[in-house]
Design a protein around this motif. Sequence first.
Motif, PDB file in Angstrom:
ATOM      1  N   ARG A 266     -48.576  69.251  31.321  1.00 27.00           N
ATOM      2  CA  ARG A 266     -49.615  68.346  30.837  1.00 27.00           C
ATOM      3  C   ARG A 266     -50.394  68.975  29.689  1.00 27.00           C
ATOM      4  NH1 ARG A 266     -51.050  63.788  33.543  1.00 27.00           N
ATOM      5  NH2 ARG A 266     -49.688  63.358  35.293  1.00 27.00           N
ATOM      6  N   GLN A 267     -50.883  68.142  28.806  1.00 23.96           N
ATOM      7  CA  GLN A 267     -51.745  68.612  27.728  1.00 23.96           C
ATOM      8  C   GLN A 267     -53.177  68.627  28.244  1.00 23.96           C
ATOM      9  OE1 GLN A 267     -51.798  66.144  24.205  1.00 23.96           O
ATOM     10  NE2 GLN A 267     -53.437  67.337  23.287  1.00 23.96           N
ATOM     11  N   ILE A 268     -53.896  69.707  27.967  1.00 25.22           N
ATOM     12  CA  ILE A 268     -55.290  69.824  28.421  1.00 25.22           C
ATOM     13  C   ILE A 268     -56.237  69.301  27.357  1.00 25.22           C
ATOM     14  CG2 ILE A 268     -57.180  71.408  28.986  1.00 25.22           C
ATOM     15  CD1 ILE A 268     -55.220  73.371  30.026  1.00 25.22           C
ATOM     16  N   ILE A 269     -57.209  68.544  27.809  1.00 22.11           N
ATOM     17  CA  ILE A 269     -58.362  68.187  26.983  1.00 22.11           C
ATOM     18  C   ILE A 269     -59.580  68.734  27.728  1.00 22.11           C
ATOM     19  CG2 ILE A 269     -59.764  66.347  25.978  1.00 22.11           C
ATOM     20  CD1 ILE A 269     -56.927  66.445  24.770  1.00 22.11           C
ATOM     21  N   GLU A 270     -60.216  69.753  27.170  1.00 23.60           N
ATOM     22  CA  GLU A 270     -61.473  70.290  27.697  1.00 23.60           C
ATOM     23  C   GLU A 270     -62.576  69.544  26.960  1.00 23.60           C
ATOM     24  OE1 GLU A 270     -62.488  72.547  29.902  1.00 23.60           O
ATOM     25  OE2 GLU A 270     -60.598  73.490  30.490  1.00 23.60           O
ATOM     26  N   MET A 271     -63.191  68.581  27.613  1.00 23.93           N
ATOM     27  CA  MET A 271     -64.156  67.731  26.919  1.00 23.93           C
ATOM     28  C   MET A 271     -65.264  68.539  26.255  1.00 23.93           C
ATOM     29  SD  MET A 271     -64.426  64.291  29.246  1.00 23.93           S
ATOM     30  CE  MET A 271     -65.600  63.533  28.124  1.00 23.93           C
ATOM     31  N   ASP A 272     -65.844  69.500  26.957  1.00 24.29           N
ATOM     32  CA  ASP A 272     -66.935  70.282  26.379  1.00 24.29           C
ATOM     33  C   ASP A 272     -66.468  71.035  25.137  1.00 24.29           C
ATOM     34  OD1 ASP A 272     -68.648  69.371  28.341  1.00 24.29           O
ATOM     35  OD2 ASP A 272     -68.750  71.276  29.427  1.00 24.29           O
ATOM     36  N   GLN A 273     -65.285  71.597  25.198  1.00 26.09           N
ATOM     37  CA  GLN A 273     -64.742  72.359  24.068  1.00 26.09           C
ATOM     38  C   GLN A 273     -64.515  71.459  22.859  1.00 26.09           C
ATOM     39  OE1 GLN A 273     -61.234  74.624  25.049  1.00 26.09           O
ATOM     40  NE2 GLN A 273     -60.675  74.857  22.904  1.00 26.09           N
ATOM     41  N   VAL A 274     -63.941  70.279  23.083  1.00 26.80           N
ATOM     42  CA  VAL A 274     -63.700  69.337  21.983  1.00 26.80           C
ATOM     43  C   VAL A 274     -65.026  68.938  21.339  1.00 26.80           C
ATOM     44  CG1 VAL A 274     -62.880  66.997  21.415  1.00 26.80           C
ATOM     45  CG2 VAL A 274     -61.520  68.472  22.927  1.00 26.80           C
ATOM     46  N   ILE A 275     -66.021  68.650  22.177  1.00 28.40           N
ATOM     47  CA  ILE A 275     -67.330  68.248  21.651  1.00 28.40           C
ATOM     48  C   ILE A 275     -67.972  69.389  20.866  1.00 28.40           C
ATOM     49  CG2 ILE A 275     -69.695  67.626  22.326  1.00 28.40           C
ATOM     50  CD1 ILE A 275     -68.338  65.902  24.596  1.00 28.40           C
ATOM     51  N   GLU A 276     -67.892  70.607  21.371  1.00 23.93           N
ATOM     52  CA  GLU A 276     -68.442  71.759  20.645  1.00 23.93           C
ATOM     53  C   GLU A 276     -67.770  71.920  19.288  1.00 23.93           C
ATOM     54  OE1 GLU A 276     -70.085  74.862  24.035  1.00 23.93           O
ATOM     55  OE2 GLU A 276     -68.018  75.105  23.332  1.00 23.93           O
ATOM     56  N   GLU A 277     -66.454  71.791  19.261  1.00 25.75           N
ATOM     57  CA  GLU A 277     -65.723  71.929  17.995  1.00 25.75           C
ATOM     58  C   GLU A 277     -66.134  70.845  16.998  1.00 25.75           C
ATOM     59  OE1 GLU A 277     -61.605  71.940  19.177  1.00 25.75           O
ATOM     60  OE2 GLU A 277     -61.778  73.931  20.088  1.00 25.75           O
ATOM     61  N   ARG A 278     -66.242  69.618  17.476  1.00 28.07           N
ATOM     62  CA  ARG A 278     -66.588  68.514  16.580  1.00 28.07           C
ATOM     63  C   ARG A 278     -68.027  68.629  16.063  1.00 28.07           C
ATOM     64  NH1 ARG A 278     -63.870  63.180  19.428  1.00 28.07           N
ATOM     65  NH2 ARG A 278     -61.712  63.786  19.012  1.00 28.07           N
ATOM     66  N   GLU A 279     -68.926  69.037  16.932  1.00 28.19           N
ATOM     67  CA  GLU A 279     -70.337  69.121  16.561  1.00 28.19           C
ATOM     68  C   GLU A 279     -70.678  70.450  15.885  1.00 28.19           C
ATOM     69  OE1 GLU A 279     -72.959  66.632  17.123  1.00 28.19           O
ATOM     70  OE2 GLU A 279     -71.061  65.521  17.191  1.00 28.19           O
ATOM     71  N   LYS A 280     -69.747  71.400  15.954  1.00 25.50           N
ATOM     72  CA  LYS A 280     -69.949  72.733  15.387  1.00 25.50           C
ATOM     73  C   LYS A 280     -71.185  73.427  15.960  1.00 25.50           C
ATOM     74  CE  LYS A 280     -67.535  71.686  11.049  1.00 25.50           C
ATOM     75  NZ  LYS A 280     -66.643  70.778  11.648  1.00 25.50           N
TER      76      LYS A 280
END
Length: 175
Positions: A28-42
Amino acid sequence: MKNTIYLIGFMGTGKSTIAGYLKQNHGRQIIEMDQVIEEREKMTISRIFEEKGEEYFRSLETELLKELHGRTGLVVSCGGGTPLRASNVDIMHKGGWVVFLTATPETVYERVKNSHNRPLLEKDKNISFIASLMGERQERYEAAADIVITTDGRSAEEICQEIIRKIEEKMALID
């Protein structure tokens, strides 16, 4: 067909660990929601909370869930507060299985005591505060869950085997 696995639960219950195991052993591909949000918001989650507020952060979670809807083969490690919004729960149920990972406040404390990226705990990192916050969220987590799994004292392999078995049992009931 429901395909995505959404892991919900209080911080420190093992969502990231179990997501990693499901990736490694079940493709399965992982989506770590907090990590994605941190990356997008910098910026870190803590800084988002400080500068823009919890409500802003919760809206980012909802938008990310909407983006993920319809994708297959995912395991999504949700932030601890993700299932507190009814709209988030609706999105998750439409495309996946919501798995609530639980642990005792003592286990959570042991897992997060040295972490500084948990804004809701940073000022009150103790068992009684953790227990209180868990208690406030318990009913919402249970209501959102298709499956409930206890993680205390168990290996990732044992937990994942139980998750897969319970999903297969539920799918058999649907068919």
